[in-house]
Design a protein around this motif. Structure first.
Motif, PDB file in Angstrom:
ATOM      1  N   GLY A  50     -20.680  -0.241 -16.616  1.00  0.00           N
ATOM      2  CA  GLY A  50     -21.627  -1.107 -16.913  1.00  0.00           C
ATOM      3  C   GLY A  50     -20.998  -2.200 -17.650  1.00  0.00           C
ATOM      4  O   GLY A  50     -19.982  -2.440 -18.149  1.00  0.00           O
ATOM      5  N   PRO A  51     -22.125  -3.266 -18.019  1.00  0.00           N
ATOM      6  CA  PRO A  51     -21.704  -4.618 -18.637  1.00  0.00           C
ATOM      7  C   PRO A  51     -21.370  -4.264 -20.216  1.00  0.00           C
ATOM      8  O   PRO A  51     -22.193  -3.198 -20.852  1.00  0.00           O
ATOM      9  CB  PRO A  51     -22.799  -5.259 -18.491  1.00  0.00           C
ATOM     10  CG  PRO A  51     -24.081  -4.346 -18.342  1.00  0.00           C
ATOM     11  CD  PRO A  51     -23.565  -3.257 -17.475  1.00  0.00           C
ATOM     12  N   VAL A  52     -20.203  -4.766 -20.645  1.00  0.00           N
ATOM     13  CA  VAL A  52     -19.852  -4.446 -21.973  1.00  0.00           C
ATOM     14  C   VAL A  52     -19.666  -6.146 -22.571  1.00  0.00           C
ATOM     15  O   VAL A  52     -19.187  -6.845 -22.117  1.00  0.00           O
ATOM     16  CB  VAL A  52     -18.419  -4.074 -22.007  1.00  0.00           C
ATOM     17  CG1 VAL A  52     -17.965  -4.075 -23.729  1.00  0.00           C
ATOM     18  CG2 VAL A  52     -18.548  -2.578 -21.359  1.00  0.00           C
ATOM     19  N   TRP A  53     -20.348  -5.951 -23.819  1.00  0.00           N
ATOM     20  CA  TRP A  53     -20.220  -7.206 -24.851  1.00  0.00           C
ATOM     21  C   TRP A  53     -19.357  -6.990 -25.957  1.00  0.00           C
ATOM     22  O   TRP A  53     -19.547  -5.711 -26.573  1.00  0.00           O
ATOM     23  CB  TRP A  53     -21.507  -7.881 -25.073  1.00  0.00           C
ATOM     24  CG  TRP A  53     -22.350  -8.376 -23.997  1.00  0.00           C
ATOM     25  CD1 TRP A  53     -22.128 -10.096 -23.740  1.00  0.00           C
ATOM     26  CD2 TRP A  53     -23.139  -8.027 -23.156  1.00  0.00           C
ATOM     27  NE1 TRP A  53     -23.013 -10.121 -22.588  1.00  0.00           N
ATOM     28  CE2 TRP A  53     -23.670  -8.831 -22.092  1.00  0.00           C
ATOM     29  CE3 TRP A  53     -23.662  -6.517 -22.769  1.00  0.00           C
ATOM     30  CZ2 TRP A  53     -24.602  -8.640 -20.975  1.00  0.00           C
ATOM     31  CZ3 TRP A  53     -24.474  -6.350 -21.882  1.00  0.00           C
ATOM     32  CH2 TRP A  53     -24.770  -7.269 -20.990  1.00  0.00           C
ATOM     33  N   ARG A  54     -18.341  -7.630 -26.268  1.00  0.00           N
ATOM     34  CA  ARG A  54     -17.447  -7.231 -27.423  1.00  0.00           C
ATOM     35  C   ARG A  54     -17.726  -7.992 -28.481  1.00  0.00           C
ATOM     36  O   ARG A  54     -17.771  -9.418 -28.371  1.00  0.00           O
ATOM     37  CB  ARG A  54     -16.042  -7.254 -26.969  1.00  0.00           C
ATOM     38  CG  ARG A  54     -15.480  -6.212 -26.184  1.00  0.00           C
ATOM     39  CD  ARG A  54     -14.931  -5.008 -27.010  1.00  0.00           C
ATOM     40  NE  ARG A  54     -13.735  -5.042 -27.637  1.00  0.00           N
ATOM     41  CZ  ARG A  54     -13.523  -5.286 -29.146  1.00  0.00           C
ATOM     42  NH1 ARG A  54     -14.459  -5.324 -29.806  1.00  0.00           N
ATOM     43  NH2 ARG A  54     -12.177  -5.454 -29.439  1.00  0.00           N
ATOM     44  N   THR A  55     -17.864  -7.614 -29.682  1.00  0.00           N
ATOM     45  CA  THR A  55     -17.807  -8.698 -30.972  1.00  0.00           C
ATOM     46  C   THR A  55     -17.069  -7.950 -32.039  1.00  0.00           C
ATOM     47  O   THR A  55     -16.690  -6.723 -32.210  1.00  0.00           O
ATOM     48  CB  THR A  55     -19.319  -8.589 -31.306  1.00  0.00           C
ATOM     49  OG1 THR A  55     -19.400  -9.462 -32.501  1.00  0.00           O
ATOM     50  CG2 THR A  55     -20.034  -7.208 -31.854  1.00  0.00           C
ATOM     51  N   GLN A  56     -16.706  -8.902 -32.984  1.00  0.00           N
ATOM     52  CA  GLN A  56     -15.699  -8.628 -33.808  1.00  0.00           C
ATOM     53  C   GLN A  56     -16.462  -9.509 -35.301  1.00  0.00           C
ATOM     54  O   GLN A  56     -16.296 -10.213 -35.313  1.00  0.00           O
ATOM     55  CB  GLN A  56     -14.183  -8.949 -33.956  1.00  0.00           C
ATOM     56  CG  GLN A  56     -13.497  -8.468 -34.970  1.00  0.00           C
ATOM     57  CD  GLN A  56     -11.968  -8.947 -34.736  1.00  0.00           C
ATOM     58  OE1 GLN A  56     -11.572 -10.112 -34.678  1.00  0.00           O
ATOM     59  NE2 GLN A  56     -10.994  -7.780 -34.502  1.00  0.00           N
ATOM     60  N   TYR A  57     -16.660  -8.250 -36.191  1.00  0.00           N
ATOM     61  CA  TYR A  57     -17.192  -8.775 -37.637  1.00  0.00           C
ATOM     62  C   TYR A  57     -16.231  -9.259 -38.434  1.00  0.00           C
ATOM     63  O   TYR A  57     -15.281  -8.451 -38.681  1.00  0.00           O
ATOM     64  CB  TYR A  57     -17.924  -7.956 -38.189  1.00  0.00           C
ATOM     65  CG  TYR A  57     -18.898  -8.294 -39.474  1.00  0.00           C
ATOM     66  CD1 TYR A  57     -20.203  -8.866 -39.365  1.00  0.00           C
ATOM     67  CD2 TYR A  57     -18.124  -8.102 -40.631  1.00  0.00           C
ATOM     68  CE1 TYR A  57     -20.555  -9.359 -40.536  1.00  0.00           C
ATOM     69  CE2 TYR A  57     -18.719  -8.543 -41.971  1.00  0.00           C
ATOM     70  CZ  TYR A  57     -19.976  -9.177 -41.700  1.00  0.00           C
ATOM     71  OH  TYR A  57     -20.656  -9.605 -42.734  1.00  0.00           O
TER      72      TYR A  57
END
Length: 461
Positions: A377-384
């Motif tokens: 499925g679609p994946v969105w990556r984020t880094q805090y």
């Protein structure tokens, strides 16, 4: 829910076991300590969860229920706050719901807490859901599940054919949500399963189990992806537990919870209890479902593993290398040296930053990219990346630091010292909840999806 009463008054809702009475304040109703399964006590301690008992009359839901039995953790308390006292009747969940929604109208966020499968609960100060529920206009649910040997011991002489009881608890909670959440205004067909650390690992596993598509519509994984212990290692851990207590494995079923938790702490780190490749997972992790996924890490995950009673302090090169050997997969020395060479100038003289950076990459960034690369499925990556202010920034943007910021609980008494003097964190907090609102309601985010060859990672600072 009943409506039209002043802020702070009682709210009632009917679920399958009976009528609940919670409270409401500032437009959000809260129902705390709601049982989703029977207490795992007596003969049920090492068995799958049974159905919640029915009650007569109106059950108050105004106080958090017991946390699962656990030893406690300095690291977890520092970032997320202290759990309420533990007890046998721990299979409970908490619901925060915006008032005025018609039944089944709002998306649902179910959050599984972290704590290394050993500590934590859905009631820690960082996970109080009122602000999040209001700002994202969704029903927020936090869940307690069995931990340590009570949740993840596996041995034929103790658990029989059953395995991963803590995971079975989580699934029972998801099934309860499917049957009951409409009464709180939630849509059982729009359930995002999320978690931090071990909770994220759990959520990822839940998404791959049979029938997951009937329980979950999206995933949000914060700083954790699954791994399983081998059955032989898991059985050996139970035998170590029995040997420490001086009893046969079968007799562990009669041991007190406190004794089991104490023994589990005594045999760590030689053995730590967690998900095992047995039962439904005997063939290993199934492929994840094609669910929209928000996949988050923090910029300095690894500093979490440096925390101890002597923090904050610098590590010698020898101490850092020893810790790297204990933490890192593969060639730990090479990973440590590569991380040291790549440090920015302001961190280049700190051995602790080298081991922390190596752990961040090896234990979090690489697994996240591997998951993203294989997810259907679609994946969105984020880094805090926004550092804590505590100890002059010694922690950096440590493991799960984003969680209280997302929940809007970063100014509550326990987490507050992490952000003392940082006025800009308020804008970041609001931004994270805007992202979540989009993800929960629309299933998309406003930056490009992660893709092999074009790995977009949105950095939040």
């Amino acid at each position: 829910m009943t409506a039209g009463s002043p802020s702070g008054s009682a709210r009632r809702v009917h679920v399958e076991s009976g009528e609940l009475e919670g409270t409401a304040e500032d437009g959000v109703a809260a129902f705390l300590g709601v049982p989703y399964a029977a207490p795992p006590s007596g003969a049920a301690r090492f068995r799958p969860p049974g159905p919640a008992r029915r009650w007569r009359g109106v059950r108050p839901a105004v106080q958090f229920g017991a946390a699962a039995p656990q030893p406690g953790s300095l690291r977890a308390r520092l970032i997320l706050g202290r759990s309420v006292p533990s007890g046998a009747d721990c299979l409970v969940l908490n619901v925060w719901a915006p008032e005025g929604a018609r039944p089944g109208a709002l998306p649902v966020l179910v959050w599984l807490h972290g704590g290394g499968f050993t500590n934590g609960s859905g009631d820690v100060p960082a996970l109080r859901g009122a602000v999040l529920a209001k700002d994202v206009d969704a029903v927020v649910v936090t869940v307690n599940y069995r931990l340590g040997p009570l949740g993840f011991a596996w041995h034929p002489d103790l658990t029989g054919d059953h395995a991963n009881l803590g995971l079975l608890d989580q699934r029972a909670a998801l099934e309860w949500v499917g049957r009951n959440i409409s009464a709180f205004g939630g849509d059982p067909g729009r359930v995002t399963l999320a978690g931090d650390s071990a909770g994220a690992m759990s959520a990822a596993i839940q998404s791959a189990l049979p029938g997951a598509g009937e329980r979950i519509s999206a995933l949000a994984l914060h700083s954790g992806l699954p791994r399983l212990a081998e059955p032989d290692a898991a059985a050996d851990g139970v035998e170590r537990l029995a040997a420490w207590l001086g009893v046969p494995v079968r007799a562990l079923a009669e041991a007190g919870n406190d004794a089991l938790i104490t023994a589990a702490a005594a045999i760590a780190p030689a053995h730590r209890f967690g998900p095992v490749a047995a039962g439904e997972l005997a063939r290993g992790l199934p492929a994840p479902g094609a669910l929209p996924t928000l996949l988050g890490t923090t910029g300095d995950e690894g500093t979490f593993f440096l925390l101890d009673e002597r923090s904050p302090r610098e590590l010698s090169d020898a101490e850092a290398r020893t810790l790297a050997e204990a933490l890192l997969p593969g060639d730990a020395a090479a990973r440590y040296e590569a991380a040291a060479r790549a440090l920015p100038p302001e961190r280049a003289l700190g051995s602790r930053w080298a081991v922390a950076a190596a752990a961040t990459v090896a234990l979090f960034d690489e697994p996240a990219d591997e998951w993203a690369a294989t997810a259907p499925g679609p994946v969105w990556r984020t880094q805090y990346c926004r550092p804590a202010t505590l100890w002059d920034g010694w922690l950096g943007a440590t493991h799960t630091l984003d969680v209280p910021v997302l929940f809007g609980t970063h100014r509550s008494p326990e987490p507050a010292r992490l952000f003392d003097g940082d006025d800009g964190v308020e804008q970041v907090s609001a931004r994270l909840r805007r992202d979540y609102r989009s993800f929960l309601h629309r299933g998309v985010l406003d930056w490009p999806q992660w893709a092999p060859g074009a790995p977009v990672v949105r950095k939040v600072s």
